[in-house]
Design a protein around this motif. Structure first.
Motif, PDB file in Angstrom:
ATOM      1  N   LEU A   1      28.411 -17.432   3.248  1.00 39.37           N
ATOM      2  CA  LEU A   1      27.595 -18.679   3.425  1.00 39.37           C
ATOM      3  C   LEU A   1      27.465 -19.287   2.034  1.00 39.37           C
ATOM      4  N   SER A   2      27.308 -18.581   0.791  1.00 40.41           N
ATOM      5  CA  SER A   2      27.299 -19.340  -0.483  1.00 40.41           C
ATOM      6  C   SER A   2      28.368 -20.164  -0.788  1.00 40.41           C
ATOM      7  N   ALA A   3      29.612 -19.729  -0.208  1.00 40.97           N
ATOM      8  CA  ALA A   3      30.821 -20.397  -0.655  1.00 40.97           C
ATOM      9  C   ALA A   3      30.928 -21.545   0.105  1.00 40.97           C
ATOM     10  N   ILE A   4      30.598 -21.568   1.490  1.00 39.04           N
ATOM     11  CA  ILE A   4      30.760 -22.757   2.381  1.00 39.04           C
ATOM     12  C   ILE A   4      29.652 -23.798   1.776  1.00 39.04           C
ATOM     13  N   GLY A   5      28.580 -23.399   1.276  1.00 38.44           N
ATOM     14  CA  GLY A   5      27.441 -24.001   0.849  1.00 38.44           C
ATOM     15  C   GLY A   5      27.818 -24.950  -0.191  1.00 38.44           C
ATOM     16  N   THR A   6      29.140 -24.748  -0.939  1.00 41.53           N
ATOM     17  CA  THR A   6      29.451 -25.588  -2.113  1.00 41.53           C
ATOM     18  C   THR A   6      30.368 -26.519  -1.874  1.00 41.53           C
TER      19      THR A   6
ATOM     20  N   LEU B   1      25.321 -21.966  11.255  1.00 40.20           N
ATOM     21  CA  LEU B   1      26.412 -21.206  10.691  1.00 40.20           C
ATOM     22  C   LEU B   1      26.770 -20.057  11.390  1.00 40.20           C
TER      23      LEU B   1
ATOM     24  N   GLY C   1      23.050 -18.971  10.600  1.00 37.53           N
ATOM     25  CA  GLY C   1      22.852 -19.004   9.246  1.00 37.53           C
ATOM     26  C   GLY C   1      21.811 -17.756   8.940  1.00 37.53           C
ATOM     27  N   ALA C   2      21.909 -16.721   9.592  1.00 30.16           N
ATOM     28  CA  ALA C   2      21.007 -15.582   9.302  1.00 30.16           C
ATOM     29  C   ALA C   2      21.792 -14.337   9.827  1.00 30.16           C
TER      30      ALA C   2
ATOM     31  N   GLY D   1      26.814 -12.965   3.227  1.00 33.33           N
ATOM     32  CA  GLY D   1      25.907 -13.959   2.595  1.00 33.33           C
ATOM     33  C   GLY D   1      26.671 -14.642   1.500  1.00 33.33           C
TER      34      GLY D   1
ATOM     35  N   PRO E   1      23.342 -25.726   7.658  1.00 33.55           N
ATOM     36  CA  PRO E   1      23.066 -24.498   7.328  1.00 33.55           C
ATOM     37  C   PRO E   1      22.444 -23.407   8.188  1.00 33.55           C
ATOM     38  N   ASP E   2      21.798 -23.851   9.090  1.00 34.97           N
ATOM     39  CA  ASP E   2      20.946 -23.211   9.719  1.00 34.97           C
ATOM     40  C   ASP E   2      21.736 -22.889  11.451  1.00 34.97           C
TER      41      ASP E   2
ATOM     42  N   ALA F   1      31.689 -30.333   3.326  1.00 32.81           N
ATOM     43  CA  ALA F   1      31.922 -30.219   4.892  1.00 32.81           C
ATOM     44  C   ALA F   1      30.698 -30.727   5.675  1.00 32.81           C
ATOM     45  N   VAL F   2      31.061 -31.207   6.792  1.00 33.27           N
ATOM     46  CA  VAL F   2      29.862 -31.456   7.726  1.00 33.27           C
ATOM     47  C   VAL F   2      29.354 -30.283   8.506  1.00 33.27           C
ATOM     48  N   PHE F   3      28.379 -29.585   8.214  1.00 34.04           N
ATOM     49  CA  PHE F   3      27.836 -28.557   9.030  1.00 34.04           C
ATOM     50  C   PHE F   3      26.201 -28.293   8.571  1.00 34.04           C
TER      51      PHE F   3
END
Lengths: 383, 383
Positions: free
Chosen positions: A306-311, A321, A334-335, A303, A318-319, A314-316
């Protein structure tokens, strides 16, 4: 296995008394030629130490005869007096070995904001010059240590030519002495521009991908000197590969010896839309304090990944990952994915893999965990 | 002193059994009107929890009747099931209070990646709805705590109208539950767009300037609900100022209660060419792990401040930087200034001042020190 592995180089290391401990603290590396081609890469921090400013200037002509390195003081944020001290250091070394000061680079590491004890630096240079030898590379590597627990050297020999090197720095983790220095040498016959290209390419994917604690030094310097003493001119690709191998070896040694760390962490991002995206995401994950604490606690906390990626930008999606820790894909789409209790994190090395599912590019960044020892090492009063 | 300080609001908090500890974990805040105007600000993390996605959608029309909040689970990175759970939560609350689910926001805080126990959430909503009262605001504030040691509330009353609020979150320091939630209420008669403008302006210089550990949550939410029950329409500036005061009060409480922290640090940047530059520099300094360790150790290590400034693209000359720690200008013109041993750092509050000497803009960021306790709190196994 160090800067004197290649032909044409002499080195020496002495205890000049810069460090209060009396440990070795001054090193000299001399290129005896016939070539004097050289290249360098310096910190991108805009607050740059006096020796970095000096070395950048003397390297402008792609030529170096020698490098003076000292531990025990960074000569950073020392004003005009610091600039004078860097110049005096180069001039003294030049006089001692019969060279031009404009061909002598200077590297310093230690506390920021404190002037160097120049009387000791000067006598140390003279002593080191008197002990130069073709097997002095180990002594030089020892003399540039600060909080490093071991000295770091590497070398690779190809058909008739060699690339060797030494480095210091506990990642960028070192307390108050957050400095990474590396000197590489080769006896291959390589022009200045070719050296520069090989060094930049190697540093970009090795030293630049070490991100122990996200802090950027005022003194980081990587130099590559070529003597041409082997008489061999390797192919460009072959030479670049050898420089890369030595840089990678030294960079991994920095991560292994990072202060206060109990884990060596590789954050590998695949499926990125571009290499830039992959580096951005890997760096964001590698710098996330909460994740670094979790990995220290052997908690496969995807988790926080994912929090770090979300900042990042980059192209992605969230659902879409995916994240694996030590080979177990604990996050899919993403889960939650495979059971987190199947992840074995007991070893020193931890592999965090992120699949952005947005392209074919990839990159890896190496970092360490965040530990109480890191806090302790870096919170003791610096004087 | 909380969400029920303003007229027209009911609130309640209960122990729904979401937390294993049996502590209160579900809160309900209801706006009885006559107005239902509302505004919200959400995390800018691109990985957003299901309740954030839900609340963002229902707030699109600038209207809210109620907010359901739970601690004990973030409902983040929970896939389509998590989205369904957020919707079910709103629907159950709407049914319990006789409202439309499209007017009910949902906020969750707790572990990422773990589904909510919906049976308990549902019965908790019913229980909270049964205990709604005009002085239930304290209970609601207690029920949203995670690792907070105290519940956080604030209120300010002006001529005939009030703005009150509650918040939770140990800065962004909370372990695995890195979530900041805040609900503000007012009985002033203010339109949706005016609420939105006041809230955004206030958050920008309060909650957004709290940067305890550089980590950005998947769940951060700040909501402002207006009942209009006072019948008073304040001036725009007056209202914005009151909202700012309550946000600032709550934000400071978050920094004061940050987990594992022993220091509350204000990094104030002046002399910047722009406010953006000032924020960039303040944030870079506030996020520097080496500096945060030094301040923990009561070491006025201005060299680490300069290193952090040097990584930014703000307008400044490295040789013209001034830094003060607790009022002592330990760095002048980018080099050592007044004696560092005159700095008293024994108190809990530390003021770091940076003068970029490049303009007239300024900004401050609040952060905490980096401690062994932070590492400990965030490295314990999350399940």
């Amino acid at each position: 296995m160090t800067v004197t592995a290649a032909q044409g180089f002499l080195a020496g290391g002495v205890a000049a008394g810069i460090k209060e401990s009396g440990a070795p603290d001054l090193a000299l590396v001399v290129n005896r030629g016939p070539s004097r081609a050289a290249a360098g890469v310096f910190t991108s921090n805009r607050v740059q130490a006096a020796p970095v400013r000096w070395s950048r200037r003397v390297l402008a002509d792609g030529r170096l005869t020698a490098v003076v390195l000292n531990s025990g003081g960074a000569n950073a944020c020392t004003g005009p007096a610091g600039a004078r001290d860097a110049r005096l250091t180069a001039e003294r070394a030049a006089a001692a070995i019969g060279a031009d000061a404009g061909d002598v680079a200077v590297c310093s590491t230690g506390l920021i904001g404190v002037p160097l004890p120049m009387d000791r630096v000067v006598s140390g240079i003279d002593a080191a010059a008197g002990r130069l030898s073709a097997d002095g590379g180990e002594n030089a590597a020892v003399a540039i240590k600060t909080t490093d627990t071991v000295h770091k050297t590497a070398a690779t020999t190809r058909s008739g030519w060699t690339v060797g090197g030494m480095a210091k720095g506990a990642g960028m983790l070192a307390p108050g002495l957050a400095t990474m220095l590396a000197v590489l040498t080769t006896d291959a016959e390589v022009s200045g521009p070719a050296l520069d290209a090989a060094l930049r390419a190697a540093v970009r994917t090795t030293f630049d991908r070490v991100d122990s604690d996200g802090c950027m030094s005022t003194n980081d310097t990587v130099l590559l000197l070529a003597s041409g003493a082997s008489g061999v001119t390797p192919g460009e690709g072959e030479f670049a590969e050898a420089v890369h191998a030595v840089c990678r070896d030294l960079a991994r040694q920095l991560v292994s010896d990072a202060e206060g760390a109990s884990k060596e962490i590789e954050v590998a991002v695949v499926g990125a839309a571009s290499e830039e995206d992959a580096v951005t995401v890997a760096r964001s994950v590698a710098r996330n304090n909460l994740l670094k604490c979790a990995l220290h606690g052997e908690d496969p906390n995807w988790g926080r990944v994912l929090s770090a990626i979300g900042t990042t930008d980059a192209v992605f999606d969230p659902d879409l990952l995916d994240v694996a820790i030590n080979g177990v894909w604990v996050c899919r789409d993403g889960a939650a994915g495979e059971p987190r209790d199947t992840v074995d994190m007991s070893g020193r090395r931890i592999a965090v893999a992120v699949d952005l599912r947005a392209g074919d590019a990839s990159a890896a960044v190496w970092t360490n965990d965040l530990t109480a020892e890191y806090v302790h090492e870096n919170s003791v009063y610096s004087s």
